[in-house]
Motif scaffolding. Structure first.
Motif, mmCIF file in Angstrom:
data_model
loop_
_atom_site.group_PDB
_atom_site.id
_atom_site.type_symbol
_atom_site.label_atom_id
_atom_site.label_comp_id
_atom_site.label_asym_id
_atom_site.label_seq_id
_atom_site.Cartn_x
_atom_site.Cartn_y
_atom_site.Cartn_z
ATOM 1 N N TRP A 247 0.845 -1.196 0.000
ATOM 2 C CA TRP A 247 0.000 0.000 0.000
ATOM 3 C C TRP A 247 0.878 1.242 0.000
ATOM 4 O O TRP A 247 1.960 1.264 0.601
ATOM 5 C CB TRP A 247 -0.895 0.050 1.233
ATOM 6 N N ALA A 248 0.398 2.309 -0.612
ATOM 7 C CA ALA A 248 1.111 3.577 -0.560
ATOM 8 C C ALA A 248 1.282 4.030 0.885
ATOM 9 O O ALA A 248 2.308 4.613 1.248
ATOM 10 C CB ALA A 248 0.363 4.635 -1.368
ATOM 11 N N ALA A 249 0.282 3.737 1.719
ATOM 12 C CA ALA A 249 0.352 4.133 3.131
ATOM 13 C C ALA A 249 1.540 3.511 3.837
ATOM 14 O O ALA A 249 2.070 4.078 4.808
ATOM 15 C CB ALA A 249 -0.936 3.743 3.846
ATOM 16 N N MET A 250 2.010 2.363 3.374
ATOM 17 C CA MET A 250 3.140 1.708 4.021
ATOM 18 C C MET A 250 4.445 2.441 3.725
ATOM 19 O O MET A 250 5.407 2.354 4.496
ATOM 20 C CB MET A 250 3.210 0.240 3.615
ATOM 21 N N ALA A 251 4.502 3.175 2.617
ATOM 22 C CA ALA A 251 5.664 4.030 2.371
ATOM 23 C C ALA A 251 5.683 5.170 3.388
ATOM 24 O O ALA A 251 6.741 5.565 3.872
ATOM 25 C CB ALA A 251 5.638 4.570 0.948
ATOM 26 N N ARG A 263 -6.770 2.553 -1.472
ATOM 27 C CA ARG A 263 -7.329 1.804 -0.347
ATOM 28 C C ARG A 263 -8.640 2.396 0.148
ATOM 29 O O ARG A 263 -9.598 1.678 0.436
ATOM 30 C CB ARG A 263 -6.287 1.790 0.785
ATOM 31 N N GLU A 264 -8.690 3.700 0.236
ATOM 32 C CA GLU A 264 -9.908 4.341 0.734
ATOM 33 C C GLU A 264 -11.084 4.091 -0.208
ATOM 34 O O GLU A 264 -12.196 3.816 0.233
ATOM 35 C CB GLU A 264 -9.682 5.838 0.926
ATOM 36 N N MET A 265 -10.812 4.146 -1.505
ATOM 37 C CA MET A 265 -11.875 3.894 -2.480
ATOM 38 C C MET A 265 -12.380 2.457 -2.367
ATOM 39 O O MET A 265 -13.591 2.197 -2.443
ATOM 40 C CB MET A 265 -11.383 4.176 -3.891
ATOM 41 N N LEU A 266 -11.464 1.503 -2.185
ATOM 42 C CA LEU A 266 -11.873 0.107 -2.036
ATOM 43 C C LEU A 266 -12.830 -0.058 -0.861
ATOM 44 O O LEU A 266 -13.855 -0.736 -0.961
ATOM 45 C CB LEU A 266 -10.647 -0.789 -1.820
ATOM 46 N N PHE A 294 -4.703 3.142 -8.776
ATOM 47 C CA PHE A 294 -3.569 2.675 -7.995
ATOM 48 C C PHE A 294 -2.719 3.864 -7.575
ATOM 49 O O PHE A 294 -2.669 4.881 -8.278
ATOM 50 C CB PHE A 294 -2.728 1.677 -8.802
ATOM 51 N N THR A 295 -2.043 3.730 -6.428
ATOM 52 C CA THR A 295 -1.232 4.818 -5.891
ATOM 53 C C THR A 295 0.197 4.324 -5.657
ATOM 54 O O THR A 295 0.399 3.248 -5.093
ATOM 55 C CB THR A 295 -1.824 5.344 -4.572
ATOM 56 N N PHE A 296 1.150 5.127 -6.086
ATOM 57 C CA PHE A 296 2.572 4.799 -5.951
ATOM 58 C C PHE A 296 3.230 5.874 -5.100
ATOM 59 O O PHE A 296 3.143 7.065 -5.403
ATOM 60 C CB PHE A 296 3.207 4.726 -7.342
ATOM 61 N N ASP A 319 2.985 9.122 -7.310
ATOM 62 C CA ASP A 319 1.829 9.934 -6.935
ATOM 63 C C ASP A 319 2.113 10.723 -5.659
ATOM 64 O O ASP A 319 1.528 11.778 -5.426
ATOM 65 C CB ASP A 319 0.606 9.049 -6.711
ATOM 66 N N GLU A 320 2.993 10.189 -4.842
ATOM 67 C CA GLU A 320 3.334 10.840 -3.569
ATOM 68 C C GLU A 320 4.811 10.628 -3.270
ATOM 69 O O GLU A 320 5.303 9.499 -3.328
ATOM 70 C CB GLU A 320 2.480 10.260 -2.434
ATOM 71 N N VAL A 321 5.508 11.689 -2.974
ATOM 72 C CA VAL A 321 6.917 11.625 -2.573
ATOM 73 C C VAL A 321 7.008 12.145 -1.154
ATOM 74 O O VAL A 321 6.652 13.294 -0.864
ATOM 75 C CB VAL A 321 7.818 12.451 -3.514
ATOM 76 N N ILE A 322 7.458 11.279 -0.255
ATOM 77 C CA ILE A 322 7.519 11.603 1.169
ATOM 78 C C ILE A 322 8.926 12.036 1.512
ATOM 79 O O ILE A 322 9.887 11.296 1.327
ATOM 80 C CB ILE A 322 7.101 10.373 2.009
ATOM 81 N N GLU A 323 9.056 13.280 1.984
ATOM 82 C CA GLU A 323 10.378 13.834 2.290
ATOM 83 C C GLU A 323 10.918 13.285 3.597
ATOM 84 O O GLU A 323 10.176 12.980 4.507
ATOM 85 C CB GLU A 323 10.296 15.365 2.362
#
Length: 323
Positions: A247-251, A263-266, A294-296, A319-323
């Motif tokens: 999941w993207a949330a795990m990043a 995940r939220e949509m599911l 899908f989210t990356f 889709d998301e870059v976490i600093e």
């Protein structure tokens, strides 16, 4: 005012009333069966508010019966859930759905997550399941090769990749492994799979990975692995292994990469199906849904801790870059 106009106004007023107002007078029972106790967190965060919006509010006209335990206990827990005479069962992933199906052929079951529902024998077709089970699936086996390819792109120097899988090698897990094996060969990678059956086996699995010489890690999709993500991410950091997760949330939690369905949509889609089941629509008539979005996500903090430089082309696709 003429009688016909009175009737039309009354009908209009009735249809304008919120769904919850039209469902008073009885309490609906929803059983939740899951291999992970933490599933209740996201169910309360997303599913229950969406159900309330659709007219089924916990504490008002909805009673929740939550039962969670490892795969070996799901059959017993499913029997207890069925004995409670629920109006519907929400089964988290394939093992829970299988346990519920073994215990009832009449109570409607909504499977959330899991593999191909046809492959698992839960449905005849996606459009018309033809049984007491419908589903919102996550296409586990089909997404694992994509995750492996992203990990290879992020860390091209890593030629030896470990895959951590949960549970015994049942047909679904076997397919998961086969898909990963094919993808690894196509990428020119050496892949070794490490299976765990309980969280107390995590440390020994990581020790085995180090002995094998793993240079990167794919944490396979499973509710119990998601539940244990903090421990697994910590062990991967100690082992110096760049990791891709489901999941993207795990990043956001510390995996180097996270890739999976929205995940939220599911969960919102699952709530909509549950509402229809509670209203009496037959599960056999509700099409099985597959993810379309899908989210990356990439965690640059984790990359820095591992002294990795993420290729710019890969960063541009995130889709998301976490600093």
């Amino acid at each position: 005012m003429r009688r016909r106009e009175v009737l039309l106004l009354a009908a209009s007023a009735l249809s304008a009333r919120p769904a919850s107002a039209r469902l008073v007078g009885r309490t609906y029972r929803l059983a939740v069966l899951s291999p992970s106790a933490r599933s209740i967190e996201i169910i309360r965060e997303i599913v229950l508010p969406e159900l309330a919006r659709l007219g089924f509010s916990e504490g008002s006209n909805l009673a929740l019966d939550f039962r969670a335990g490892p795969d070996a206990e799901l059959s017993r827990l499913a029997l207890e859930a069925v004995d409670g005479k629920p109006d519907a069962i929400l089964a988290i992933a394939g093992a829970a759905a299988r346990a519920a199906r073994e215990r009832t052929s009449t109570v409607p079951i909504m499977m959330l997550g899991g593999e191909d529902a046809i492959l698992e024998g839960f449905a005849g077709t996606l459009a018309r399941p033809g049984s007491n089970l419908t589903a919102v699936v996550i296409l586990t086996s089909q997404l694992e090769p994509k995750r492996l390819a992203l990990l290879h792109e992020a860390v091209p120097a890593a030629r030896r990749v470990a895959a951590l899988l949960y549970g015994d090698s049942d047909p679904v897990r076997q397919r998961q492994g086969e898909e990963l094996g094919r993808a690894a060969r196509a990428l020119g990678l050496e892949l070794s799979m490490f299976r765990v059956r309980e969280p107390d086996e995590f440390r020994s699995a990581f020790s085995a990975m180090r002995e094998w010489g793993a240079q990167a890690l794919l944490i396979a999709a499973h509710a119990r692995l998601f539940e244990s993500r903090a421990e697994l991410i910590g062990l991967a950091r100690l082992a110096g292994l760049p990791t891709v997760c489901e999941w993207a949330a795990m990043a956001r939690d510390g995996c180097l990469l996270g890739y999976g369905p929205d995940r939220e949509m599911l969960y919102r889609n699952a709530a909509a199906k549950l509402a229809r089941l509670l209203r009496g629509v037959a599960a056999a008539d509700l099409p099985i849904e597959q993810p379309t979005m899908f989210t990356f996500a990439i965690n640059l903090g984790t990359a820095a801790a591992l002294d990795l430089a993420i290729p710019p082309a890969l960063l541009a696709r995130a889709d998301e870059v976490i600093e």
